[in-house]
Design an enzyme around this catalytic site. Structure first.
Site, PDB file in Angstrom:
ATOM      1  N   SER A   1      -0.832  39.062  30.447  1.00 47.80           N
ATOM      2  CA  SER A   1      -0.487  40.147  31.426  1.00 47.80           C
ATOM      3  C   SER A   1       0.835  40.637  30.962  1.00 47.80           C
ATOM      4  O   SER A   1       1.797  39.880  30.135  1.00 47.80           O
ATOM      5  CB  SER A   1      -0.190  39.404  32.704  1.00 47.80           C
ATOM      6  OG  SER A   1       0.684  40.367  33.712  1.00 47.80           O
TER       7      SER A   1
ATOM      8  N   TYR B   1       3.329  32.975  38.539  1.00 48.07           N
ATOM      9  CA  TYR B   1       2.367  33.925  37.756  1.00 48.07           C
ATOM     10  C   TYR B   1       2.834  34.158  36.400  1.00 48.07           C
ATOM     11  O   TYR B   1       2.332  34.053  35.409  1.00 48.07           O
ATOM     12  CB  TYR B   1       1.746  35.094  38.451  1.00 48.07           C
ATOM     13  CG  TYR B   1       1.163  36.173  38.059  1.00 48.07           C
ATOM     14  CD1 TYR B   1      -0.342  35.849  38.081  1.00 48.07           C
ATOM     15  CD2 TYR B   1       1.531  37.144  37.215  1.00 48.07           C
ATOM     16  CE1 TYR B   1      -1.303  36.641  37.554  1.00 48.07           C
ATOM     17  CE2 TYR B   1       0.588  37.992  36.340  1.00 48.07           C
ATOM     18  CZ  TYR B   1      -0.711  37.753  36.700  1.00 48.07           C
ATOM     19  OH  TYR B   1      -1.766  38.723  36.141  1.00 48.07           O
TER      20      TYR B   1
END
Length: 284
Positions: A175, A188
């Site tokens: 990400s 995350y």
């Protein structure tokens, strides 16, 4: 006694159904296929919706059969299976928790039994929870996020490697938060940093076997992951508008990165990460 934390199915409406999103994400491939994955077999986690569905659709158009791994969104998974079959390829759906090593082993075994081989592993599935204060992240949430986002990659890769051969590919979804950070996605973002390091290290570990390992680091993409838990509900209307391109990306704008890294076009690339992020990480 198992250390696996049960999936947070009711937390933040997770995992989220693409069928309930409005507007619907755009998963449709944008061009005709050219047999770049002709007769390959791909196992894709989180393939029921979002980026995973777009990757499944594009891989099928390029000639691959698809194993669709997902948690519990049976309607979305059935739709992805239909999409693959409309491209003239075979598809199977396998529901379960990739945070369980036993499930990962069984999923790979079923894929090989059904299709006879495995050529491409796409570790795409992930979960995220928005928290303004690090003290709000519970022990269970922390463990669960790591189970899904990084432990599952280890488990699936461990199960898949014996079936992979020279020319095979593994593509991991990391990400932009690994590079730019995210003040509301602490656990995350930490997993995405781990995924990037795992990708680069695994690439070196498998290079002698002729297996390439690369990653894709998307920016804000319109998928169920964000409106159903990863983004403050009040900020959903503005999601992605702060990128240099001024909008969120669509899943079919990310899928070509996964295709490139899976096919022979990227034969001299391993340990690399592509960034379909609207220019986000360049401005961080």
């Amino acid at each position: 006694m198992s250390d696996v934390i049960e999936p947070m199915i009711h937390e933040d409406q997770l995992p989220g159904h693409e069928s309930e999103l409005d507007p619907k994400p755009d998963w449709r491939p944008r061009y005709k296929g050219s047999d770049r994955l002709k007769d390959k077999v791909a196992l894709i986690t989180g393939a029921d919706s979002g980026i995973g569905r777009a990757v499944a659709a594009l891989y099928a158009r390029e000639g691959a059969d698809i194993a669709i791994l997902y948690l519990c969104e049976h309607d979305d998974a059935a739709k992805t299976k239909e999409i693959v079959e409309q491209e003239g390829r075979r598809a199977i759906t396998i529901a379960g928790d990739i945070g369980s090593k036993d499930f990962c082993e069984q999923a790979v075994k079923r894929t090989v039994n059904e299709f006879g081989k495995l050529d491409i592993l796409v570790n795409n599935a992930g979960e995220q929870h928005s928290d303004k204060d690090i003290r709000d992240i519970t022990e269970d949430q922390l463990k669960r996020t790591f189970q899904t986002n990084i432990f599952g990659m280890f488990y699936l890769t461990q199960a898949a490697v014996p079936h992979l051969k020279e020319g095979s590919a593994i593509i991991n979804c990391t990400s932009e938060t690994m590079y730019a950070g995210s003040k509301h996605l602490l656990d995350y973002s930490a997993t995405k940093g781990a995924i990037t390091a795992f990708t680069r290290s695994l690439a070196l570990n498998l290079v002698d076997k002729g297996i390439r390992v690369n990653g894709v680091a998307p920016g804000p993409i319109w998928t169920p992951l964000n409106p159903f838990g990863g983004t403050d509900p009040q900020k959903v209307p503005e999601f992605g508008k702060d990128t240099p391109m001024g909008r969120p990306g669509q899943p079919n704008e990310v899928a070509p990165s996964f295709l490139f890294l899976a096919c022979a076009d990227s034969s001299y690339m391993t340990a690399q990460v592509l960034h379909p992020d609207g220019g986000d990480t360049t401005s961080s």
